[in-house]
Enzyme design. Structure first.
Site, PDB file in Angstrom:
ATOM      1  CG  ASP A 240      -2.025   1.012   1.148  1.00 50.43           C
ATOM      2  OD1 ASP A 240      -1.957   1.889   0.272  1.00 50.43           O
ATOM      3  OD2 ASP A 240      -2.965   0.923   1.955  1.00 50.43           O
ATOM      4  CE  LYS A 332      -9.186   1.976   4.892  1.00 54.24           C
ATOM      5  NZ  LYS A 332      -7.929   2.250   4.196  1.00 54.24           N
TER       6      LYS A 332
END
Length: 417
Positions: A240, A332
């Site tokens: 990430d 998310k």
């Protein structure tokens, strides 16, 4: 059937919250010593703050208690997310507006209750929505309550109400590790995590002025897997980068060339790069990621991209999937609010042929992680993000064991029909 009582309990979440804008615009930063950096995102009193949770406890007439945890993500308030979740700011609304509704709602089914939670609320200014963290925790508790009422797993409730098939094996998990913790990485290799190490690269200095630090780290991880992994272990490598590569290489052709370099460093393993770009708007984010993906496909570059920032709501996820902007979206879960939105998001990605991570945040809790595992069994995303915390072991254990228990309970029930 209705709850007989409700409690709201303030506690600690699984990690901490950070002001992403302040971190990305600071020449140097230490995640726990930030006295020299001023916060930039509204709601933050300092760049790094302890995460908070409000546990919602539904007392059921059948004797049990259903629990859901209201929690937000680490980088709250960034890229169109709801503001930083401060527990004390929401207790009055929970007591005066949400409690009466909860005590009167029918918990024998979930989906209609989830739709109500996601709607505008009478009693709030301009019938606005509740904060996404509140909607997340409320729907966790309501979903858990419905499962208790019917004496089944949460996955079975979802399967029944959405018409899905429950997985007969655990869903793959991305084990989230600190990039400077080699022992932690070795443990995840030993436990054969399906994806690893996540290893956040938040600041441009993390990847190096020319990206060489990231290239070296990718090569190191691939070498570590080859050296320490058992025969037949073939994980995907995931990193990430929080838009740092887009900052470093604003021209997409140069960014694509750099990603090809990362693919070679990762050999022989497949590599996923999350948030290679963070643009100034959702439309620009979708456009640039879609163009980048086309470049990678045209050049046969073995890198898969993952969307996170600006891909926060169910509507956002649909737009990213419709545009074919990335190979995977991260769903998310706290950002989507109600659990039903996350369910719909996974199913929509499946229809569109877009991969998805049923993710969330290290800032979550064991309650929300266990419910996530049940949602995963019922909806079959491509993989999960380990949570809570970034200890890796804990998240891997909680998610894996919850899925294994859920599968065993479902099989037992089916065998008795």
């Amino acid at each position: 059937m209705q709850p007989i009582d409700v409690q709201f309990v303030v506690g600690l979440s699984g990690y901490f919250v950070k002001d992403l804008q302040a971190v990305r615009q600071s020449p140097q930063y230490n995640p726990l010593r930030d006295d020299n950096i001023s916060p930039r995102t509204p709601g933050f009193k300092s760049v790094v703050q302890p995460g908070q949770v409000i546990s919602i406890l539904l007392h059921l007439p059948i004797g049990g208690v259903a629990v859901g945890d209201c929690v937000d993500v680490i980088f709250s308030g960034a890229a169109s997310r709801d503001p930083l979740f401060v527990a004390d700011e929401h207790l009055e609304v929970l007591e005066s507006v949400v409690r009466p509704w909860l005590l009167g709602c029918d918990i024998s089914s979930f989906r209609r209750n989830g739709e109500k939670v996601e709607s505008g609320w009478l009693g709030l200014h301009k019938r606005s929505k509740l904060h996404s963290a509140i909607r997340y925790g409320l729907t966790q508790a309501l979903l858990a309550a419905t499962a208790q009422v019917h004496g089944c797993t949460i996955a079975e409730v979802i399967s029944h109400e959405w018409g899905t098939r429950i997985s007969n094996r655990p869903i793959d998990i991305l084990a989230s590790c600190h990039r400077n913790d080699t022992l932690q990485l070795d443990r995840m290799i030993m436990k054969q995590a399906s994806l690893l190490p996540h290893a956040s690269f938040v600041h441009r200095s993390d990847v190096g002025l020319d990206g060489s630090i990231l290239v070296d780290y990718v090569r190191f991880v691939a070498g570590r897997v080859r050296a320490r992994g058992c025969s037949g272990y073939w994980p995907r490598l995931h990193f990430d980068v929080y838009g740092t590569l887009g900052d470093l290489f604003p021209q997409l052709d140069r960014l694509a060339a750099f990603l090809d370099k990362l693919a070679h460093a990762a050999q022989p393993y497949d590599i996923l790069i999350e948030s290679p770009i963070i643009a100034s708007s959702k439309a620009e984010q979708i456009r640039r990621l879609a163009e980048l993906r086309m470049l990678l496909l045209r050049n046969s570059t073995r890198v898969k991209t993952v969307a996170d920032e600006w891909c926060n709501t169910l509507e956002d996820i649909k737009e990213f999937a419709d545009a074919g902007a990335v190979d995977y979206v991260q769903i998310k879960m706290p950002d989507l609010g109600g659990i039903d939105n996350s369910i719909e998001a996974v199913l929509y990605c499946g229809v569109k042929g877009t991969g998805c991570c049923l993710g969330g945040s290290a800032n979550e809790t064991e309650i929300s992680a266990r419910i996530t595992a049940q949602v995963a069994l019922a909806t079959n995303p491509d993989f999960l993000l380990s949570k809570p915390g970034i200890g890796a072991d804990e998240g891997l254990t909680i998610l894996t064991n919850e899925m294994l228990r859920g599968i065993a309970l479902t099989k037992r029930r089916l065998s008795r029909i």
